[in-house]
Design a protein around this motif. Structure first.
Motif, PDB file in Angstrom:
ATOM      1  N   GLU A   1       0.824  -1.197   0.000  1.00 35.53           N
ATOM      2  CA  GLU A   1       0.000   0.000   0.000  1.00 35.53           C
ATOM      3  C   GLU A   1       0.865   1.257   0.000  1.00 35.53           C
ATOM      4  N   HIS A   2       0.244   2.344  -0.412  1.00 31.73           N
ATOM      5  CA  HIS A   2       0.961   3.617  -0.483  1.00 31.73           C
ATOM      6  C   HIS A   2       1.436   4.024   0.906  1.00 31.73           C
ATOM      7  N   PRO A   3       2.648   4.607   1.013  1.00 30.66           N
ATOM      8  CA  PRO A   3       3.164   5.015   2.324  1.00 30.66           C
ATOM      9  C   PRO A   3       2.257   5.972   3.085  1.00 30.66           C
ATOM     10  N   MET A   4       1.467   6.775   2.396  1.00 28.95           N
ATOM     11  CA  MET A   4       0.597   7.726   3.094  1.00 28.95           C
ATOM     12  C   MET A   4      -0.420   7.031   3.994  1.00 28.95           C
ATOM     13  N   LYS A   5      -0.729   5.777   3.702  1.00 27.93           N
ATOM     14  CA  LYS A   5      -1.686   5.046   4.528  1.00 27.93           C
ATOM     15  C   LYS A   5      -1.070   4.552   5.828  1.00 27.93           C
ATOM     16  N   GLN A   6       0.247   4.491   5.899  1.00 26.02           N
ATOM     17  CA  GLN A   6       0.978   3.993   7.078  1.00 26.02           C
ATOM     18  C   GLN A   6       0.514   2.591   7.488  1.00 26.02           C
ATOM     19  N   SER A   7       0.061   1.828   6.534  1.00 27.85           N
ATOM     20  CA  SER A   7      -0.414   0.469   6.805  1.00 27.85           C
ATOM     21  C   SER A   7       0.708  -0.500   6.446  1.00 27.85           C
TER      22      SER A   7
ATOM     23  N   LEU B   1      13.914   7.520   1.406  1.00 27.04           N
ATOM     24  CA  LEU B   1      12.985   8.647   1.456  1.00 27.04           C
ATOM     25  C   LEU B   1      11.608   8.225   0.957  1.00 27.04           C
ATOM     26  N   SER B   2      11.575   7.443  -0.104  1.00 27.59           N
ATOM     27  CA  SER B   2      10.310   7.041  -0.735  1.00 27.59           C
ATOM     28  C   SER B   2       9.532   6.014   0.065  1.00 27.59           C
TER      29      SER B   2
END
Length: 198
Positions: free
Chosen positions: A54-60, A98-99
């Protein structure tokens, strides 16, 4: 309580000289007195090319290495990236690190200690600044470039700092501290507990 400054060694390849440079900067930061320096070696996290579903913004986060990296980054108030220049760019290990994350980086100021040949890593820093800006970090203009650094390293890889390194480091740390204090309230939102993976 002093703000926590993570000094991140960006190169992970064998034969790197980054650890010696970062060690000097960490000791210099401690003497400077405004930050609590923490040396962070990307090689110890052993991050593969981004492998979260999942995308890092979800922090899942699913993977242990991602969770460990997220906790490290989230605990910092400011960052200094110690980076060489590979092909006019930062090392892929630093770009990958970083990504890996998103929100954990938000509202933190960032400085750069760069090294290499005649450019002193400045082209790598310019590219890295574009990346960290996208992560809502504040890359400060002041930095510590080290052109033709290799004669200033001893046989063990320890840096023998010349005066311009010290002057530049003092200037950068003073400015980094101003931004660290200014962004403190925004950074408090970033430090909320991480979401649990489903």
């Amino acid at each position: 309580m002093k703000p926590k400054l993570h000094i991140i060694i960006g190169s992970t390849r064998p034969g790197r000289v980054g650890p010696g440079i970062a060690q000097w900067f960490s000791e210099f930061t401690a003497e400077h007195g405004k930050f609590e320096p923490v040396l962070v070696d990307l090689a110890e996290f052993n991050l593969p090319v981004f492998d979260e579903p999942e995308h890092p913004m979800k922090q899942s986060y699913r993977n242990a290495h991602t969770k460990a990296w997220a906790e490290s980054v989230r605990s910092a108030d400011a960052f200094v990236f110690v980076t060489p220049e590979y092909n006019f760019a930062p090392p892929s290990s630093l770009i990958n690190a970083l990504s890996y994350l998103s929100l954990e980086w938000n509202y933190a100021p960032a400085g750069f200690v760069s090294y290499g040949g005649i450019s002193g890593g400045l082209r790598a820093v310019q590219m890295a600044k574009q990346i960290v800006t996208t992560l809502k970090m504040m890359p400060i203009p002041e930095g510590v470039p080290m052109p033709m650094v290799f004669p200033n390293l001893d046989e063990a890889g320890n840096l023998k700092p010349i005066d311009i390194y010290k002057t530049s480091a003092t200037t950068m740390l003073d400015e980094l501290f101003r931004w660290t204090e200014a962004l403190k309230s925004l950074r408090a939102q970033r430090k909320a507990p991480l979401k649990a993976a489903a």
